[in-house]
Design an enzyme around this catalytic site. Structure first.
Site, PDB file in Angstrom:
ATOM      1  N   TYR A 254      55.843  20.086  -0.269  1.00 31.68           N
ATOM      2  CA  TYR A 254      56.489  19.617   0.706  1.00 31.68           C
ATOM      3  C   TYR A 254      57.552  20.750   1.663  1.00 31.68           C
ATOM      4  O   TYR A 254      58.537  20.872   0.829  1.00 31.68           O
ATOM      5  CB  TYR A 254      57.146  18.318   0.546  1.00 31.68           C
TER       6      TYR A 254
ATOM      7  N   LYS B 260      52.301  19.675   2.471  1.00 32.65           N
ATOM      8  CA  LYS B 260      52.667  18.801   3.746  1.00 32.65           C
ATOM      9  C   LYS B 260      53.700  19.803   4.704  1.00 32.65           C
ATOM     10  O   LYS B 260      54.827  20.166   3.965  1.00 32.65           O
ATOM     11  CB  LYS B 260      53.587  17.524   3.415  1.00 32.65           C
TER      12      LYS B 260
END
Length: 163
Positions: free
Chosen positions: A3, A31
């Site tokens: 992330y 992400k």
């Protein structure tokens, strides 16, 4: 799932760091909340595990740059619309995907007017989908002004909040 969210961590992941992390066996994708399409564009261009768009306001653009999909805060309140954008895009209906995305942009902008997850939790509690919009400190509930803006949007919008 790795992330990259520099607005919360205070530092941006470099493309080389992202590549190194994505090469790890236990990492399935990234992400990308970097605030631009640079990371997704470069990773997709050079071959990579899936990259998901994480900046809601860049969702359509990230799909256009090769993102495998999105992991979006807005999808907590408007899941059908987010899926509709993705499915239209993936089926080659780019104009429809862009039109649907542009219809969602006003609420995306409102949902990010104050720190998340506060606006999302407030919307979900207003819709009776969660018991409370209470947050743990240091986060606090959204302002009365934003509550009014969100309520007005929901009242005036043809897009129905469903979750």
């Amino acid at each position: 799932m790795a992330y990259d969210i520099p607005s919360r961590t205070g530092t941006a992941m470099t493309i080389d760091t992202a590549r190194t992390i994505l090469e790890m066996n236990n990492v399935v994708g990234l992400k990308d909340c970097s605030g631009s399409t640079k990371m997704v564009t470069e990773l997709v261009r050079t071959g990579s595990k899936p990259v998901l768009g994480g900046d809601d306001s860049l969702f359509y653009e990230m799909l256009s740059c090769g993102a495998a999909g999105g992991m979006l805060a807005t999808a907590n309140v408007y899941p059908a619309e987010c899926v509709r954008i993705y499915e239209a895009f993936k089926s080659g209906q780019l104009d429809l995907a862009k039109e649907n995305f542009e219809q969602l942009l006003p609420i995306i902008r409102l949902l990010f007017k104050e720190s998340n997850p506060a606006p999302i939790k407030w919307m979900l509690s207003q819709n009776g989908l969660i018991a409370s919009d209470t947050l743990r400190l240091p986060m606090t509930s959204i302002s009365t002004a934003l509550q009014e803006e969100l309520s007005s949007y929901v009242q005036d919008s043809t897009i129905e909040a469903t979750a």
